[in-house]
Design an enzyme around this catalytic site. Structure first.
Site, PDB file in Angstrom:
ATOM      1  N   THR A  97     -72.345 -13.847   3.546  1.00  0.00           N
ATOM      2  CA  THR A  97     -70.964 -13.902   4.045  1.00  0.00           C
ATOM      3  C   THR A  97     -71.015 -14.256   5.520  1.00  0.00           C
ATOM      4  O   THR A  97     -71.533 -13.463   6.322  1.00  0.00           O
ATOM      5  CB  THR A  97     -70.264 -12.538   3.889  1.00  0.00           C
ATOM      6  OG1 THR A  97     -70.364 -12.118   2.541  1.00  0.00           O
ATOM      7  CG2 THR A  97     -68.807 -12.628   4.313  1.00  0.00           C
ATOM      8  N   LYS A 172     -63.830 -15.172   0.708  1.00  0.00           N
ATOM      9  CA  LYS A 172     -64.587 -13.922   0.831  1.00  0.00           C
ATOM     10  C   LYS A 172     -64.018 -13.038   1.959  1.00  0.00           C
ATOM     11  O   LYS A 172     -63.979 -11.812   1.837  1.00  0.00           O
ATOM     12  CB  LYS A 172     -66.065 -14.258   1.096  1.00  0.00           C
ATOM     13  CG  LYS A 172     -66.942 -13.080   1.442  1.00  0.00           C
ATOM     14  CD  LYS A 172     -67.186 -12.105   0.302  1.00  0.00           C
ATOM     15  CE  LYS A 172     -68.049 -10.940   0.789  1.00  0.00           C
ATOM     16  NZ  LYS A 172     -68.322  -9.944  -0.232  1.00  0.00           N
ATOM     17  N   LYS A 240     -69.186  -6.771  10.393  1.00  0.00           N
ATOM     18  CA  LYS A 240     -69.319  -8.224  10.592  1.00  0.00           C
ATOM     19  C   LYS A 240     -68.187  -8.944   9.859  1.00  0.00           C
ATOM     20  O   LYS A 240     -67.529  -9.828  10.404  1.00  0.00           O
ATOM     21  CB  LYS A 240     -70.684  -8.676  10.049  1.00  0.00           C
ATOM     22  CG  LYS A 240     -70.754 -10.141   9.630  1.00  0.00           C
ATOM     23  CD  LYS A 240     -72.092 -10.485   8.986  1.00  0.00           C
ATOM     24  CE  LYS A 240     -72.335  -9.902   7.614  1.00  0.00           C
ATOM     25  NZ  LYS A 240     -71.797 -10.641   6.485  1.00  0.00           N
TER      26      LYS A 240
HETATM   27  P1  NAP Z   1     -79.766  -6.728   3.784  1.00  0.00           P
HETATM   28  O1  NAP Z   1     -80.250  -5.817   2.725  1.00  0.00           O
HETATM   29  O2  NAP Z   1     -79.633  -6.221   5.175  1.00  0.00           O
HETATM   30  O3  NAP Z   1     -80.697  -8.043   3.768  1.00  0.00           O
HETATM   31  C1  NAP Z   1     -80.567  -9.042   4.728  1.00  0.00           C
HETATM   32  C2  NAP Z   1     -81.622 -10.083   4.475  1.00  0.00           C
HETATM   33  O4  NAP Z   1     -81.475 -11.141   5.443  1.00  0.00           O
HETATM   34  C3  NAP Z   1     -83.050  -9.553   4.655  1.00  0.00           C
HETATM   35  O5  NAP Z   1     -83.878 -10.229   3.734  1.00  0.00           O
HETATM   36  C4  NAP Z   1     -83.376  -9.977   6.092  1.00  0.00           C
HETATM   37  O6  NAP Z   1     -84.742 -10.118   6.353  1.00  0.00           O
HETATM   38  C5  NAP Z   1     -82.692 -11.324   6.138  1.00  0.00           C
HETATM   39  N1  NAP Z   1     -82.383 -11.764   7.500  1.00  0.00           N
HETATM   40  C6  NAP Z   1     -81.424 -11.273   8.325  1.00  0.00           C
HETATM   41  N2  NAP Z   1     -81.433 -11.939   9.495  1.00  0.00           N
HETATM   42  C7  NAP Z   1     -82.400 -12.873   9.406  1.00  0.00           C
HETATM   43  C8  NAP Z   1     -82.883 -13.868  10.286  1.00  0.00           C
HETATM   44  N3  NAP Z   1     -82.354 -14.060  11.502  1.00  0.00           N
HETATM   45  N4  NAP Z   1     -83.904 -14.656   9.872  1.00  0.00           N
HETATM   46  C9  NAP Z   1     -84.433 -14.480   8.650  1.00  0.00           C
HETATM   47  N5  NAP Z   1     -84.023 -13.556   7.753  1.00  0.00           N
HETATM   48  C10 NAP Z   1     -83.006 -12.768   8.137  1.00  0.00           C
HETATM   49  O7  NAP Z   1     -78.310  -7.321   3.434  1.00  0.00           O
HETATM   50  P2  NAP Z   1     -77.618  -7.547   1.992  1.00  0.00           P
HETATM   51  O8  NAP Z   1     -76.823  -6.353   1.641  1.00  0.00           O
HETATM   52  O9  NAP Z   1     -78.613  -8.114   1.039  1.00  0.00           O
HETATM   53  O10 NAP Z   1     -76.548  -8.679   2.399  1.00  0.00           O
HETATM   54  C11 NAP Z   1     -76.884 -10.048   2.494  1.00  0.00           C
HETATM   55  C12 NAP Z   1     -75.586 -10.861   2.656  1.00  0.00           C
HETATM   56  O11 NAP Z   1     -74.756 -10.647   1.499  1.00  0.00           O
HETATM   57  C13 NAP Z   1     -74.740 -10.448   3.861  1.00  0.00           C
HETATM   58  O12 NAP Z   1     -74.103 -11.582   4.400  1.00  0.00           O
HETATM   59  C14 NAP Z   1     -73.719  -9.495   3.260  1.00  0.00           C
HETATM   60  O13 NAP Z   1     -72.537  -9.438   4.029  1.00  0.00           O
HETATM   61  C15 NAP Z   1     -73.496 -10.148   1.896  1.00  0.00           C
HETATM   62  N6  NAP Z   1     -73.021  -9.261   0.818  1.00  0.00           N
HETATM   63  C16 NAP Z   1     -73.582  -8.022   0.637  1.00  0.00           C
HETATM   64  C17 NAP Z   1     -73.120  -7.211  -0.404  1.00  0.00           C
HETATM   65  C18 NAP Z   1     -73.682  -5.823  -0.654  1.00  0.00           C
HETATM   66  O14 NAP Z   1     -73.029  -5.050  -1.384  1.00  0.00           O
HETATM   67  N7  NAP Z   1     -74.830  -5.458  -0.127  1.00  0.00           N
HETATM   68  C19 NAP Z   1     -72.114  -7.680  -1.262  1.00  0.00           C
HETATM   69  C20 NAP Z   1     -71.597  -8.936  -1.067  1.00  0.00           C
HETATM   70  C21 NAP Z   1     -72.057  -9.730  -0.027  1.00  0.00           C
HETATM   71  P3  NAP Z   1     -85.670  -8.824   6.716  1.00  0.00           P
HETATM   72  O15 NAP Z   1     -86.082  -8.259   5.400  1.00  0.00           O
HETATM   73  O16 NAP Z   1     -86.770  -9.377   7.514  1.00  0.00           O
HETATM   74  O17 NAP Z   1     -84.792  -7.887   7.521  1.00  0.00           O
END
Ligand code: NAP
Length: 296
Positions: A97, A172, A240
């Site tokens: 997102t 979104k 965010k």
């Molecule tokens: P998360 O568990 O915090 O995972 C984030 C991922 O992004 C990790 O693999 C992290 O790597 C990587 N990352 C972040 N910054 C980076 C950078 N600068 N360079 C390379 N890799 C980077 O987050 P998540 O919950 O999976 O969410 C991911 C996305 O989906 C977000 O945009 C979130 O808003 C969206 N989303 C989440 C949900 C939910 O329920 N969780 C639902 C819908 C949408 P590292 O492992 O090295 O930290």
């Protein structure tokens, strides 16, 4: 033959999504900044890459699932990014997102190399990612959307083409406004119930089945009662998304008064050091304000 998928970002959402695509028989190469998070996916048959560039070189469709706009810019346009390994015909699908404006800019840069991009953010949480039941809202060229539909069908249930690049992300953000206010509503209902001395389990049971029923209430209500604050969806990501929604609204000269308020209330939780906790931890901020604890 199924296209080879390059998956970048194996966090709470990315990992189960990648595993579902592997189970569906897609060949896959993955990259994650923290290398150890690739282990489980590699154990299930994916190849490990040393950079997003290598992912792009060795795949037909690259999926990114990272955090925020600068992160997507970094893995796609940055040094050793996807663009460096991209060739004409490659498809990039960003499922994070991020800002609709940044999405359009990235799509433009990729198009200079003959690469087509879709923005395809998702809703449905970690549960939806694991179960392959996400709602997917897609922006970008329609013919690319049609070609990628089999991939989306592995990841989600309700898949909707919204329009050109950026339309998926804007959809979104609307989704996130509704979610944020809904979490606040769940907290306030539970706080009132606790203060009034009601049986909270019984309350959840009955109101979930009525007009107050919602995904938030069904999924986060029980976690609030159990004091289970593991993410799910991290508070820092919720903030965010509200920030992105408020900024999109500001550009349209549109007031979103309740969204602004919820942004501030989530900030109480952030100030308490809860950024990495799930959004259900908002209940602890409300408990401070109300002087009552919500516990089963
Ligand atoms: P998360 O568990 O915090 O995972 C984030 C991922 O992004 C990790 O693999 C992290 O790597 C990587 N990352 C972040 N910054 C980076 C950078 N600068 N360079 C390379 N890799 C980077 O987050 P998540 O919950 O999976 O969410 C991911 C996305 O989906 C977000 O945009 C979130 O808003 C969206 N989303 C989440 C949900 C939910 O329920 N969780 C639902 C819908 C949408 P590292 O492992 O090295 O930290």
């Amino acid at each position: 033959m199924k296209p080879k998928i390059g998956f970048i970002g194996l966090g709470v959402m990315g990992k189960p999504m990648a595993l579902n695509l592997l189970s569906a028989g897609y060949p896959m190469i993955v990259w994650n900044r923290t290398r150890s998070k690739m282990d489980d996916v590699v154990a299930r048959g994916a190849e490990a890459a040393s950079s997003p560039k290598e992912v792009a070189e060795k795949s037909d469709v690259v999926i990114t699932m990272v955090s925020d706009s600068p992160d997507v810019e970094e893995v796609i346009l940055g040094p050793s990014g996807v663009i460096e390994g991209a060739r004409e015909g490659l498809i990039v699908i960003d499922m994070s997102t991020i800002s609709p404006e940044v999405t359009r800019r990235i799509a433009e840069r990729l198009s200079e190399k003959g690469v087509k991009m879709l923005d395809a953010p998702v809703s449905g949480g970690d549960v939806g990612a694991r179960e392959g039941t996400l709602s997917i809202m897609v922006g970008g060229p329609r013919e690319v959307f049609e070609r990628c539909l089999p991939i989306f069908k592995v990841l989600g249930k309700r898949i909707t083409y919204m329009g050109p690049n950026g339309a998926g992300q804007m959809t979104k953000l609307c989704n996130q406004v509704i979610c944020a206010l809904n979490i606040q509503a769940v907290c306030e209902g539970l706080i009132l119930a606790a203060k009034a001395g009601l049986d909270l389990e019984k309350l959840l049971n009955v109101v979930t089945a009525g007009a107050a029923g919602s995904w938030m209430l069904s999924n986060l209500g029980p976690k609030m009662l159990k004091r289970d604050f593991k993410p799910g969806f991290k508070i820092k990501h919720q903030q965010k998304d509200i920030r992105l929604a408020l900024s999109a609204a500001a550009a349209l000269n549109l007031p979103l008064p309740a969204t602004s308020l919820v942004h501030q209330i989530f900030r109480i939780a952030e100030a308490e050091g809860l950024s990495e906790k799930g959004t259900q931890a908002l209940i602890t901020a409300m408990e401070k304000v109300a002087g009552v604890k919500v516990e089963a």
